[in-house]
Structures are given as C-alpha cells and as structure tokens.
Scaffold this motif. Structure first.
Motif, PDB file in Angstrom:
ATOM      1  N   PRO A 281       0.901  -1.218   0.156  1.00 20.15           N
ATOM      2  CA  PRO A 281       0.183   0.134  -0.204  1.00 20.15           C
ATOM      3  C   PRO A 281       0.867   1.010   0.183  1.00 20.15           C
ATOM      4  CG  PRO A 281      -0.786  -1.816   1.010  1.00 20.15           C
ATOM      5  CD  PRO A 281       0.522  -1.942   0.846  1.00 20.15           C
ATOM      6  N   ASP A 282       2.013   1.308   0.862  1.00 14.78           N
ATOM      7  CA  ASP A 282       3.205   2.552   0.794  1.00 14.78           C
ATOM      8  C   ASP A 282       3.654   2.449   0.000  1.00 14.78           C
ATOM      9  OD1 ASP A 282       3.846   2.358   4.266  1.00 14.78           O
ATOM     10  OD2 ASP A 282       2.112   3.204   3.830  1.00 14.78           O
ATOM     11  N   ARG A 285       1.375   4.411  -2.733  1.00 17.12           N
ATOM     12  CA  ARG A 285       0.850   5.892  -2.240  1.00 17.12           C
ATOM     13  C   ARG A 285       2.067   7.158  -2.086  1.00 17.12           C
ATOM     14  NH1 ARG A 285      -3.506   4.298   1.844  1.00 17.12           N
ATOM     15  NH2 ARG A 285      -5.170   3.994   0.960  1.00 17.12           N
ATOM     16  N   GLN A 337      -4.687  10.239   6.060  1.00  9.29           N
ATOM     17  CA  GLN A 337      -3.690   9.233   5.915  1.00  9.29           C
ATOM     18  C   GLN A 337      -4.397   8.314   4.753  1.00  9.29           C
ATOM     19  OE1 GLN A 337      -1.235   8.499   9.370  1.00  9.29           O
ATOM     20  NE2 GLN A 337      -2.953   9.920   9.838  1.00  9.29           N
ATOM     21  N   GLY A 341      -2.663   8.243   1.716  1.00  6.13           N
ATOM     22  CA  GLY A 341      -0.967   7.857   1.981  1.00  6.13           C
ATOM     23  C   GLY A 341      -0.245   9.011   3.125  1.00  6.13           C
TER      24      GLY A 341
END
Length: 394
Positions: A281-282, A285, A337, A341
C-alpha cells in the motif's frame, strides 16, 4: 449619386419600422465593439469615426422607440474628430458601412437632414439601427475575445511558474549532483524563457514553451528523484521501521493504518512473504517528489519541530507533532492518511504550515484536498513546486 452596393441593398432588406425592446448604452456597446473589432473587420480609426457619429445621437441609450438616424455634415463630423481630413473620414465611414455596422439613408440630393411633415418626421443620414440590432452579437464576440485572453494569461502564468521551478531545480540539483550538464541546460532555458516572456507571446508559442519546460522538469525530477525513490521502494526495512516507530505514538490518529497492520500480522502464518503485504500500500501511494525537496520548500517546519528529518517516517512524526497546533482535527488527519497515504498527507500538512497565514481554516482546507485525493484529482507535487517558486521569487 453612389454606385449600387450590398450596403444599399441592406437598406431595402431592413424593415423601416421603429425598434422596440431593451435599450443598450451606446458607449458600452462601443467598448464591446472595440474589444471584438477583429471579428468585424474594423480598426481603431474606424471606431474613432463611429464614436464621433455616436456623439451626435442625443441619448446615451440606443433602442426603445427612438429613431436612430444621425445627420451631421461632413464638416461637423471632421470637427468632432479633431480635424480629421474629410477624405480620411469618408474612407472610414465606408468601412463601417461595409462591415454592416452603419446604414446610409441618402436623401434625393445626397444631403443629410431631417424634414417634418406634420407629425411625420423623415431623417436622412446614418442609421444606427443595425448597430443596435447586432449588440448581442457584438457582446458574444467580445466575450469570446476575453476568454481567449484569459487562456493566454493563465498559460503565461503557468509558464512563468514553471520557469521559476526550473531555475530552483537547477540550483538544487547542482548542490546534490554537481557537474551534470542538465543543470546548465535548465539555467539556460530559464534565462531564455524569461527573455521570451517579456514579449506578448501568442497562445501557440506559450503552449510550445510549456511542453518544453514540462519535458525538462520531468527529466530533472527523474534525476533528482532516482536514488531516493529507489530506496523508498526497495528498502523493506525502512517500511518496517516506519510502522514500528510511529505505531505507538499515532495508533489513535491512524486507525486505518493500525487495522491494516493488524490484518497483515494476522496473515503471517498463511503468507510466506509478510513484508510484501506491508509494503504494497505505501509503495502505491509513495510520493514521487523527493523528501529533501519537501524540506527545502518548507523552512517553517524547523521552527516548530526540532528533530532531524532525513526519512519519510520522520516527516510523518513532524506532521503528527504540528497538526494539533494548526487546528486540524484527528478525524481530518485520519481521513487524509487514508486517502493520500501517510507520506503524502504529511507533505500536505507541512506545506500548509508554510502558508499557514494564508489559510483561514486548515481543517477545512485539508478535508477539501482529501476529497480531491479520494477522487484521484490531487497530487502534492504542485504544492511543493509552488512553494519553491514563491521562495525563488522572494
């Protein structure tokens, strides 16, 4: 006394009845025509003559039931035009007639006068009725010209900001990777663009400058971003440290991240590569703009946060530290967030801190940007580049 032309036929085609309806201020109509003169094939000198004719009309408003025929002599017109030569005046009158803005109503002997027969009034001269009837067309043409001018003005501002960004990136790139010929190319392009912007450039030239500057900006960002972006994507330990160090301090601010991590931990027994599920996920993003460029664009952060910022998780800790003092609620921070992200949300917060005096409602502003990010219409890069442009202009 004159050869037959389309202008004479136009007199026959137009009904000889009074014009009724809304009135139009003659001077406003003249200003609109001045803005859209190219669309009607007239020049400034033609409009000067038309202004002189309008001054002979006794009312400021055209329309209604008033007769719109003026009948000044050539001598009176030339005197009203500050002594313009009669031959010149007649030439411009002919251009106005050919453009369909005036209609000649000639008397049997070619003179201009008004004659009354009881209640009937007959005037021979220049009829302004056609000008009045084309007022909406003139207004639309003027609005189109204004829209085109606005497009050119906006594009010019974009090119000017991109030129500032190129100059700032050239200086910054020379510091981190000295000796590259790319930085000289950026500086030369910035100088040449600044010289070109001193002139009044058409839309086509500005569009070409924009394409050229965009290509150079992408090239410079790829060179500056390269090593750090690669480190962000490939260094698994960095992401582990990010979640481990920030989890205890920000679990109450990041329920989404905490839930995601709990889910990932729960899958450790089933998945042979748990680090991939944490990183994915990080990585998706992760901002494309380098961290050092963010720090350089937001010097105010050093005033409110004393710790070192050399990694993204440190920027995240700094954003968590300054967020309450800025009046941003925990819910707005959590939503940012979730949609942006943690790294990109941190960039937005520190960029807002840099322009805190200009933002009336930081929480509402962050929620608006979050909504754009949720719709896929937001990137933090332009915010940072705008801050760099403001610093370079100061």
């Amino acid at each position: 006394m004159r050869p037959i032309s389309h202008a004479h036929l136009r007199v026959i085609e137009e009904p000889d009845t009074p014009v009724s309806g809304k009135t139009v201020n003659k001077w406003e109509l003249l200003r609109e025509l001045s803005k859209s003169q190219a669309a009607f094939g007239v020049t400034e000198r033609d409009l000067t003559v038309l202004q002189g004719l309008l001054s002979f009309f006794p009312h400021d408003a055209l329309g209604g039931n008033a007769e719109m025929v003026v009948f000044p002599s050539n001598k009176a017109i030339c005197e009203r035009l500050n002594g313009m030569a009669c031959s010149t005046m007649r030439r411009h009158l002919a251009r106005l007639v050919d453009a369909g803005l005036l209609v000649r109503r000639d008397s049997p002997n070619g003179k201009r006068y008004v004659r009354k027969h009881g209640e009937e009034r007959v005037a021979f001269g220049f009829d302004l009725t056609l000008l009045y009837r084309r007022s909406e067309e003139i207004a639309r043409a003027a609005e189109a010209v204004r829209e085109a001018e606005n497009r050119v003005r906006r594009l010019r501002e974009v090119v000017s900001l991109m030129r500032r960004d190129i100059a700032a990136l050239a200086e910054f790139g020379e510091e981190i990777q000295p000796g590259l010929g790319l930085w000289d190319q950026l500086r030369d392009t910035a100088v040449l663009t600044a010289r070109a912007l001193r002139r009044k450039l058409p839309l086509e030239d500005l569009t070409q400058f924009r394409r050229q500057l965009e290509a150079l900006l992408d090239q410079a960002r790829n060179v500056i971003d390269g090593p750090e972006t690669e480190e962000m994507v490939t260094n698994d330990a960095r992401f582990e440290r990010h979640h481990h160090n920030s989890n205890e301090e920000s679990m109450d601010l990041e329920p989404g991240l905490g839930t995601a991590k709990t889910a990932n931990v729960a899958q450790e027994d089933e998945s042979p590569a748990p680090e991939e599920s944490i990183e994915e996920p990080d990585t998706r993003r992760a901002p494309k703009i380098p961290l050092h460029l963010v720090i350089a664009s937001c010097p105010s952060l050093a005033t409110f946060y004393d710790g070192p910022i050399r990694h993204w998780h440190q920027l995240y800790d700094a954003a968590c530290h300054v967020r309450p003092a800025m009046g941003i609620s925990a819910s707005a921070w959590e939503e940012a967030q979730r949609c942006m992200g943690p790294e990109q949300a941190s960039i937005v917060v520190v960029a807002m801190l840099q322009r805190f005096a200009d933002i009336r409602s930081p929480g509402g502003y962050l929620r608006a940007l979050t909504a754009k990010a949720a719709a896929g219409e937001f990137s933090c890069g332009p915010m940072v580049m705008a801050l760099i442009g403001r610093r370079s202009a100061a």
